[in-house]
Motif scaffolding. Structure first.
Motif, PDB file in Angstrom:
ATOM      1  N   UNK A  49      -5.798  48.941   9.163  1.00  0.00           N
ATOM      2  CA  UNK A  49      -7.044  49.158   9.908  1.00  0.00           C
ATOM      3  C   UNK A  49      -7.519  47.859  10.555  1.00  0.00           C
ATOM      4  N   UNK A  50      -7.368  46.752   9.836  1.00  0.00           N
ATOM      5  CA  UNK A  50      -7.778  45.456  10.386  1.00  0.00           C
ATOM      6  C   UNK A  50      -6.846  45.046  11.522  1.00  0.00           C
ATOM      7  N   UNK A  51      -5.556  45.349  11.390  1.00  0.00           N
ATOM      8  CA  UNK A  51      -4.619  45.073  12.487  1.00  0.00           C
ATOM      9  C   UNK A  51      -5.065  45.829  13.736  1.00  0.00           C
ATOM     10  N   UNK A  52      -5.439  47.083  13.564  1.00  0.00           N
ATOM     11  CA  UNK A  52      -5.924  47.866  14.705  1.00  0.00           C
ATOM     12  C   UNK A  52      -7.139  47.186  15.338  1.00  0.00           C
ATOM     13  N   UNK A  53      -8.070  46.702  14.479  1.00  0.00           N
ATOM     14  CA  UNK A  53      -9.236  45.979  14.994  1.00  0.00           C
ATOM     15  C   UNK A  53      -8.832  44.730  15.756  1.00  0.00           C
ATOM     16  N   UNK A  54      -7.826  44.020  15.254  1.00  0.00           N
ATOM     17  CA  UNK A  54      -7.340  42.821  15.940  1.00  0.00           C
ATOM     18  C   UNK A  54      -6.730  43.139  17.293  1.00  0.00           C
ATOM     19  N   UNK A  55      -5.969  44.220  17.356  1.00  0.00           N
ATOM     20  CA  UNK A  55      -5.366  44.639  18.626  1.00  0.00           C
ATOM     21  C   UNK A  55      -6.461  45.008  19.623  1.00  0.00           C
ATOM     22  N   UNK A  56      -7.496  45.703  19.142  1.00  0.00           N
ATOM     23  CA  UNK A  56      -8.624  46.050  20.025  1.00  0.00           C
ATOM     24  C   UNK A  56      -9.271  44.774  20.570  1.00  0.00           C
ATOM     25  N   UNK A  57      -9.459  43.766  19.706  1.00  0.00           N
ATOM     26  CA  UNK A  57     -10.030  42.492  20.173  1.00  0.00           C
ATOM     27  C   UNK A  57      -9.133  41.861  21.237  1.00  0.00           C
ATOM     28  N   UNK A  58      -7.822  41.910  21.038  1.00  0.00           N
ATOM     29  CA  UNK A  58      -6.903  41.325  22.022  1.00  0.00           C
ATOM     30  C   UNK A  58      -6.968  42.068  23.350  1.00  0.00           C
ATOM     31  N   UNK A  59      -7.008  43.392  23.299  1.00  0.00           N
ATOM     32  CA  UNK A  59      -7.103  44.186  24.530  1.00  0.00           C
ATOM     33  C   UNK A  59      -8.415  43.873  25.247  1.00  0.00           C
ATOM     34  N   UNK A  60      -9.504  43.812  24.485  1.00  0.00           N
ATOM     35  CA  UNK A  60     -10.803  43.498  25.088  1.00  0.00           C
ATOM     36  C   UNK A  60     -10.823  42.085  25.662  1.00  0.00           C
ATOM     37  N   UNK A  75      -9.103  34.542  20.352  1.00  0.00           N
ATOM     38  CA  UNK A  75      -8.987  33.846  19.057  1.00  0.00           C
ATOM     39  C   UNK A  75      -9.285  34.777  17.882  1.00  0.00           C
ATOM     40  N   UNK A  76     -10.318  35.598  18.014  1.00  0.00           N
ATOM     41  CA  UNK A  76     -10.661  36.536  16.937  1.00  0.00           C
ATOM     42  C   UNK A  76      -9.537  37.550  16.747  1.00  0.00           C
ATOM     43  N   UNK A  77      -9.042  38.087  17.841  1.00  0.00           N
ATOM     44  CA  UNK A  77      -7.946  39.058  17.760  1.00  0.00           C
ATOM     45  C   UNK A  77      -6.703  38.464  17.126  1.00  0.00           C
ATOM     46  N   UNK A  78      -6.337  37.245  17.529  1.00  0.00           N
ATOM     47  CA  UNK A  78      -5.173  36.584  16.940  1.00  0.00           C
ATOM     48  C   UNK A  78      -5.394  36.287  15.463  1.00  0.00           C
ATOM     49  N   UNK A  79      -6.601  35.891  15.093  1.00  0.00           N
ATOM     50  CA  UNK A  79      -6.904  35.626  13.678  1.00  0.00           C
ATOM     51  C   UNK A  79      -6.721  36.898  12.851  1.00  0.00           C
ATOM     52  N   UNK A  80      -7.242  38.023  13.352  1.00  0.00           N
ATOM     53  CA  UNK A  80      -7.059  39.308  12.664  1.00  0.00           C
ATOM     54  C   UNK A  80      -5.577  39.581  12.432  1.00  0.00           C
ATOM     55  N   UNK A  81      -4.820  39.498  13.499  1.00  0.00           N
ATOM     56  CA  UNK A  81      -3.403  39.863  13.433  1.00  0.00           C
ATOM     57  C   UNK A  81      -2.634  38.913  12.513  1.00  0.00           C
ATOM     58  N   UNK A  82      -2.872  37.610  12.613  1.00  0.00           N
ATOM     59  CA  UNK A  82      -2.150  36.638  11.793  1.00  0.00           C
ATOM     60  C   UNK A  82      -2.502  36.794  10.312  1.00  0.00           C
ATOM     61  N   UNK A  83      -3.795  36.875  10.002  1.00  0.00           N
ATOM     62  CA  UNK A  83      -4.205  36.975   8.599  1.00  0.00           C
ATOM     63  C   UNK A  83      -3.706  38.272   7.986  1.00  0.00           C
ATOM     64  N   UNK A  84      -3.846  39.371   8.698  1.00  0.00           N
ATOM     65  CA  UNK A  84      -3.394  40.650   8.160  1.00  0.00           C
ATOM     66  C   UNK A  84      -1.877  40.697   8.115  1.00  0.00           C
TER      67      UNK A  84
END
Length: 193
Positions: A49-60, A75-84
């Motif tokens: 679910x957090x990965x999905x949130x990160x992808x949404x941040x990257x798209x936005x 940066x927020x999107x990449x942080x989500x994806x990397x940490x998750x």
């Protein structure tokens, strides 16, 4: 607006609700029987679910019109994806983290319930609030004192208990609704919404 409902369709809906309730009870029993597998499953589900949130941040980020917006969202999107991504490759770390957060949540809830007891003390039944607070604090202490080894049982067991109670509640409510429907005629009823 008028909705047409027949007792037959209500009975069919209640059958599906009963089946779903029984499945929840079975999944809950499996979670309690194998709490570690259930905990890892919950952790992986939350991670995805957090990965999905990160992808949404990257798209936005790529749809942002200002450079500051783009950089921040990127940066927020990449942080989500990397940490998750790290949590997905190390699921035990995710389970341990969730367990520690659960212990903290129980600690806060227990303290709040005990404080509420002192505010409600003169009222009848306020002792239940104190009992709830003390049990919640004891659970927080038990999980926290044995952390990280409590990660192997805490989340899976609690999810299992929750699924069992949710399933049993659904079955009982559906059976009660079916008993109430036995007094209904078999022709469609009109109900104004």
């Amino acid at each position: 607006m008028t909705a047409q409902t027949s007792p037959v369709s209500l009975r069919q809906a209640s059958i599906w609700s009963i089946v779903w309730g029984i499945l929840l009870v079975m999944f809950g029993a499996l979670a309690i029987a194998s709490p570690y597998v259930a905990a890892v499953t919950v952790s992986l589900f939350i991670a995805w679910l957090i990965v999905f949130g990160g992808v949404v941040h990257l798209v936005l980020a790529f749809h942002a019109h200002r450079a500051g917006s783009l950089l921040g969202k990127l940066l927020v999107g990449l942080a989500y994806v990397v940490i998750v991504g790290y949590l997905l490759t190390h699921p035990l770390l995710g389970v341990a983290t969730l367990t520690l957060l659960l212990a903290a949540l129980f600690l806060i809830e227990g303290v709040a319930n005990v404080m509420m007891f002192f505010q409600l003390r003169p009222a009848r039944g306020s002792g239940w609030m104190l009992l709830d607070g003390l049990i919640t604090l004891a659970l927080a202490a038990m999980i926290g004192a044995h952390w990280p080894s409590s990660s192997l049982w805490a989340i899976g067991t609690l999810v299992g208990v929750s699924l069992i109670f949710s399933g049993a509640t659904r079955v009982m409510m559906s059976l009660a609704a079916r008993r109430g429907m036995s007094y209904m005629p078999d022709r469609p009823m009109s109900k104004a919404a």
